[in-house]
Scaffold this active site. Structure first.
Site, short mmCIF file in Angstrom:
data_model
loop_
_atom_site.label_atom_id
_atom_site.label_comp_id
_atom_site.label_asym_id
_atom_site.label_seq_id
_atom_site.Cartn_x
_atom_site.Cartn_y
_atom_site.Cartn_z
N ARG A 73 0.80 -1.22 0.00
CA ARG A 73 0.00 0.00 0.00
C ARG A 73 0.84 1.27 0.00
O ARG A 73 0.65 2.16 -0.82
CB ARG A 73 -0.87 0.07 1.27
CG ARG A 73 -2.20 -0.57 1.21
CD ARG A 73 -2.54 -1.05 2.62
NE ARG A 73 -1.65 -2.15 2.91
CZ ARG A 73 -1.97 -3.41 2.69
NH1 ARG A 73 -3.15 -3.72 2.30
NH2 ARG A 73 -1.10 -4.37 2.90
N THR A 74 1.73 1.37 0.97
CA THR A 74 2.40 2.66 1.19
C THR A 74 3.27 3.03 -0.01
O THR A 74 3.25 4.17 -0.47
CB THR A 74 3.21 2.62 2.49
OG1 THR A 74 2.34 2.19 3.55
CG2 THR A 74 3.76 3.98 2.85
N LYS A 101 26.19 -6.16 -1.39
CA LYS A 101 27.64 -6.35 -1.58
C LYS A 101 28.41 -5.84 -0.38
O LYS A 101 29.63 -5.75 -0.41
CB LYS A 101 28.10 -5.59 -2.83
CG LYS A 101 27.47 -6.04 -4.12
CD LYS A 101 28.02 -5.19 -5.28
CE LYS A 101 27.28 -5.46 -6.57
NZ LYS A 101 27.57 -4.42 -7.57
N ARG A 123 11.30 3.94 4.01
CA ARG A 123 10.79 3.00 5.01
C ARG A 123 11.96 2.15 5.47
O ARG A 123 12.71 1.62 4.64
CB ARG A 123 9.69 2.12 4.41
CG ARG A 123 9.35 0.94 5.32
CD ARG A 123 8.14 0.19 4.87
NE ARG A 123 6.92 0.93 5.19
CZ ARG A 123 5.71 0.38 5.18
NH1 ARG A 123 5.55 -0.89 4.85
NH2 ARG A 123 4.65 1.10 5.47
N HIS A 151 4.73 6.35 11.65
CA HIS A 151 4.29 6.16 10.26
C HIS A 151 3.33 7.32 9.99
O HIS A 151 2.11 7.16 9.96
CB HIS A 151 3.59 4.80 10.15
CG HIS A 151 3.29 4.34 8.76
ND1 HIS A 151 3.43 5.14 7.65
CD2 HIS A 151 2.83 3.15 8.31
CE1 HIS A 151 3.08 4.46 6.58
NE2 HIS A 151 2.72 3.24 6.95
C1 NCD Z 1 1.51 -0.95 8.26
C2 NCD Z 1 2.99 -0.80 8.29
O1 NCD Z 1 3.72 -1.35 7.48
O2 NCD Z 1 3.42 -0.06 9.15
N1 NCD Z 1 0.93 -1.03 7.01
C3 NCD Z 1 0.78 0.09 6.27
O3 NCD Z 1 1.69 0.85 6.07
N2 NCD Z 1 -0.44 0.31 5.75
C4 NCD Z 1 0.99 -1.87 9.25
C5 NCD Z 1 1.33 -3.32 9.17
O4 NCD Z 1 2.25 -3.76 8.49
O5 NCD Z 1 0.66 -4.06 9.87
#
Ligand code: NCD
Length: 320
Positions: A73-74, A101, A123, A151
């Site tokens: 999703r993100t 590497k 991320r 987040h």
């Molecule tokens: C979440 C995450 O990765 O922090 N998902 C997201 O970004 N929509 C929550 C999760 O992985 O459960």
């Protein structure tokens, strides 16, 4: 008109004030900053609903997506948001990178920064990685989730969804249910909702409750029967088994005690709604009937709003 007057350009009042270079968390934001992002996101939502196309405020910009953890999703949502605003996107791929590497994380970031991206979306599993990077690169950094810390864009899209549904955030009661101890989504939501005047409750088995919430004054409960009554919204959080040292929960008993069904959601109230950041796990976190109830489970709306919230954040930090 004197020359001096001619040289003074009129102030551009069309762009809202956003006094931050980066978006690494909700904690550093003021309530006004959050409102600014939500208002712009809502404008994009309205424009899209009316079939309009947003102004290409990111035209000519190149956004670098640096995902050191899995994401559906993100990452897609940031890419969609960037492209909707006219930017080009590079999706850096950890699995095919020189990290494999032996290059250090920071040397990889330094290398990519030297190519002058206009923004980095990151991320990472390490606590505070986006802030670490933000101090060492020359472009804006947007946090797409770090460890269990923050987040921010998830909390913003959740807030946008709640604000659309209830018309406000101030005065709402939101119960967060599930693996709060390991969840950056829960943490960012606690910061955001309390800053905006909402009340947050945490409901989880004792092993999944944090020792201390990141925000003061948050009530914690170990059963839905205690924690849900009177809540306007319930937000489920996936048991993050990848972040647990041991198996802290047993699936069948977790579903029995905390899995959301209509009956359990009705403990909050007959009008309460359910949110989940995804990925939600059927049969562990939510039963099929609940997951498929698009009236009371606002998941699809959250995903749509994710693009608008990220467009707003990108616009404020990179656009113009
Ligand atoms: C979440 C995450 O990765 O922090 N998902 C997201 O970004 N929509 C929550 C999760 O992985 O459960």
């Amino acid at each position: 008109m004197t020359l001096a007057m001619e040289l003074i350009k009129p102030m551009d009042t069309s762009r809202p004030v956003f006094p931050h270079k980066h978006l690494t968390g909700i904690a550093p934001l003021a309530a006004d900053d959050i409102t600014t992002i939500l208002n712009i996101a809502q404008d994009y939502a309205n424009m899209t609903a009316e079939g309009g196309r947003p102004e290409r405020t990111l035209k000519g910009k190149v956004i670098l997506n640096l995902f050191f953890e899995d994401s559906t999703r993100t990452r897609t949502s940031f890419e969609m948001a960037s492209k909707r605003l006219g930017a080009e996107v590079i999706n850096w791929n950890m699995k095919t990178s020189s990290i494999n590497k032996g290059e250090t994380f920071m040397d990889t970031v330094r290398t990519l920064d030297a190519m002058h991206p206009d923004a980095i979306v990151i991320r990472h599993s390490e606590y505070g990685a986006p802030d670490y990077v933000a101090k060492r690169v020359s472009c804006p950094v947007l946090n797409a989730g770090d460890s269990w810390r923050e987040h921010p864009t998830q909390a913003l899209l959740d807030a946008l969804t709640l604000r659309q549904y209830f018309g406000k955030l101030d005065g709402l009661t939101v119960a967060i249910v599930g693996d709060i101890a390991h969840s950056r989504v829960a943490a960012s939501n606690m910061h955001l909702l309390t800053k905006m005047g909402a009340t947050v409750r945490l409901v989880a088995p004792p092993v999944l409750l944090p020792e201390k919430a990141p925000v003061d004054g948050i009530a914690m409960f170990t059963s839905l029967a205690e924690g849900l009554p009177g809540a306007d919204a319930v937000m489920t959080i996936r048991p993050q088994k990848e972040r647990m040292d041991d198996a802290l929960i047993e699936d069948a008993s977790y579903f029995h005690d905390y899995g959301m069904t209509h009956e359990k959601l009705n403990l909050a109230g007959p009008d309460a709604v359910l949110l989940d950041p995804g990925p939600f796990l059927r049969g562990l976190m939510i039963d099929d009937d609940m997951a498929d109830d698009k009236t009371r489970f606002l998941y699809d709306r959250q995903v749509s709003n994710g693009v608008f919230a990220r467009m707003a954040a990108l616009d404020l930090l990179v656009g113009g």
